[in-house]
Design a protein around this motif. Sequence first.
Motif, PDB file in Angstrom:
ATOM      1  N   LEU A  55      57.340 -21.372   5.275  1.00 18.29           N
ATOM      2  CA  LEU A  55      57.310 -19.914   5.222  1.00 18.29           C
ATOM      3  C   LEU A  55      58.028 -19.343   4.003  1.00 18.29           C
ATOM      4  O   LEU A  55      57.925 -18.144   3.730  1.00 18.29           O
ATOM      5  N   LEU A  66      50.798 -13.566   4.909  1.00 15.38           N
ATOM      6  CA  LEU A  66      50.547 -14.565   5.950  1.00 15.38           C
ATOM      7  C   LEU A  66      49.378 -14.146   6.835  1.00 15.38           C
ATOM      8  O   LEU A  66      48.531 -14.971   7.194  1.00 15.38           O
ATOM      9  N   GLU A  67      49.319 -12.857   7.171  1.00 18.73           N
ATOM     10  CA  GLU A  67      48.209 -12.362   7.988  1.00 18.73           C
ATOM     11  C   GLU A  67      46.870 -12.571   7.283  1.00 18.73           C
ATOM     12  O   GLU A  67      45.887 -12.989   7.902  1.00 18.73           O
ATOM     13  N   CYS A  70      45.860 -16.247   7.451  1.00 24.28           N
ATOM     14  CA  CYS A  70      45.368 -16.628   8.781  1.00 24.28           C
ATOM     15  C   CYS A  70      43.971 -16.079   9.037  1.00 24.28           C
ATOM     16  O   CYS A  70      43.131 -16.751   9.648  1.00 24.28           O
ATOM     17  N   LYS A  77      44.129 -24.306  11.580  1.00 21.74           N
ATOM     18  CA  LYS A  77      45.335 -23.995  12.340  1.00 21.74           C
ATOM     19  C   LYS A  77      46.550 -24.018  11.406  1.00 21.74           C
ATOM     20  O   LYS A  77      46.770 -25.005  10.700  1.00 21.74           O
ATOM     21  N   ILE A  78      47.310 -22.933  11.407  1.00 19.75           N
ATOM     22  CA  ILE A  78      48.503 -22.846  10.569  1.00 19.75           C
ATOM     23  C   ILE A  78      49.735 -23.179  11.409  1.00 19.75           C
ATOM     24  O   ILE A  78      50.024 -22.499  12.399  1.00 19.75           O
ATOM     25  N   ALA A  80      53.538 -23.115  11.165  1.00 24.90           N
ATOM     26  CA  ALA A  80      54.640 -22.594  10.359  1.00 24.90           C
ATOM     27  C   ALA A  80      55.827 -23.548  10.403  1.00 24.90           C
ATOM     28  O   ALA A  80      56.154 -24.108  11.449  1.00 24.90           O
ATOM     29  N   THR A  93      56.170 -14.079  12.544  1.00 27.78           N
ATOM     30  CA  THR A  93      55.309 -15.242  12.325  1.00 27.78           C
ATOM     31  C   THR A  93      54.260 -15.375  13.419  1.00 27.78           C
ATOM     32  O   THR A  93      53.073 -15.586  13.142  1.00 27.78           O
ATOM     33  N   SER A  96      51.484 -12.894  13.185  1.00 32.85           N
ATOM     34  CA  SER A  96      50.583 -13.078  12.042  1.00 32.85           C
ATOM     35  C   SER A  96      49.361 -13.914  12.386  1.00 32.85           C
ATOM     36  O   SER A  96      48.393 -13.942  11.634  1.00 32.85           O
ATOM     37  N   VAL A  98      49.625 -17.412  13.474  1.00 30.97           N
ATOM     38  CA  VAL A  98      49.796 -18.852  13.292  1.00 30.97           C
ATOM     39  C   VAL A  98      49.578 -19.576  14.618  1.00 30.97           C
ATOM     40  O   VAL A  98      49.666 -18.981  15.690  1.00 30.97           O
ATOM     41  N   TYR A 101      54.929 -23.012  15.522  1.00 28.73           N
ATOM     42  CA  TYR A 101      56.175 -22.735  14.789  1.00 28.73           C
ATOM     43  C   TYR A 101      57.109 -23.917  15.012  1.00 28.73           C
ATOM     44  O   TYR A 101      57.512 -24.197  16.142  1.00 28.73           O
TER      45      TYR A 101
END
Length: 219
Positions: A55, A66-67, A70, A77-78, A80, A93, A96, A98, A101
């Motif tokens: 990040l 970030l948005e 995505c 798939k993100i 973080a 986060t 956004s 993701v 995390y």
Amino acid sequence: MIKLILADSCPLLRDGISALLKEDNNIKVTGEACNADELHVVLATTPADVVLLDLEIPDLQRVGALERLCRRFSQVKILAFSVLESERQVHQTLKSGVAGYILRNAGLEELRSAVQLVAAGTLYISSNVSLGLLQKATGTTTSLSLLQRAREAPLKELSRRELEVLHLISEGFTNAQIAEKLFASKRTIETHRQNLLEKTKTKNTAALVKHAVLYGLVN
């Protein structure tokens, strides 16, 4: 095989993670990026299922960056990757879009599990981020919804007997002891144990129990 892109500004860290994951037959690093702009280019040209995204990489701090990432690559798939576990960081986060995390102090097994889970469509949140923090960060309703999503997947996959075996495994019983308690053969219990490992995508008993605790399958 899960195709993974590493997005981190530190070359040594990218090299280290890539080297460690080479031993995993289920995950293959297909690309790398050192900033958000480069990540957009890599994702547009490189097959990927999951992005492990630091990040703090350059250009990601722009408002809405970030948005936009995505949304543009919604099929990827993100996951973080951060040292921060503050309410504000987690809140922003997750909002956004993701898929997970994970904290940077996570071990290799947790990283592998996180990548596999988000690739399979299950929300992953690092075990070091407490439920209380998530409730404050996202609001009680949203937090419970996120946890429900995370817990529904493994629960749907496991039979009642497998859950019974999992509970006894978490209490430290051996296959022979479990077989005696459930009036089953040792071979049957061994089969249940193997099915549990496969369904939860874990590699050993320790990882299986950690997964079970994380998703509320056992206390």
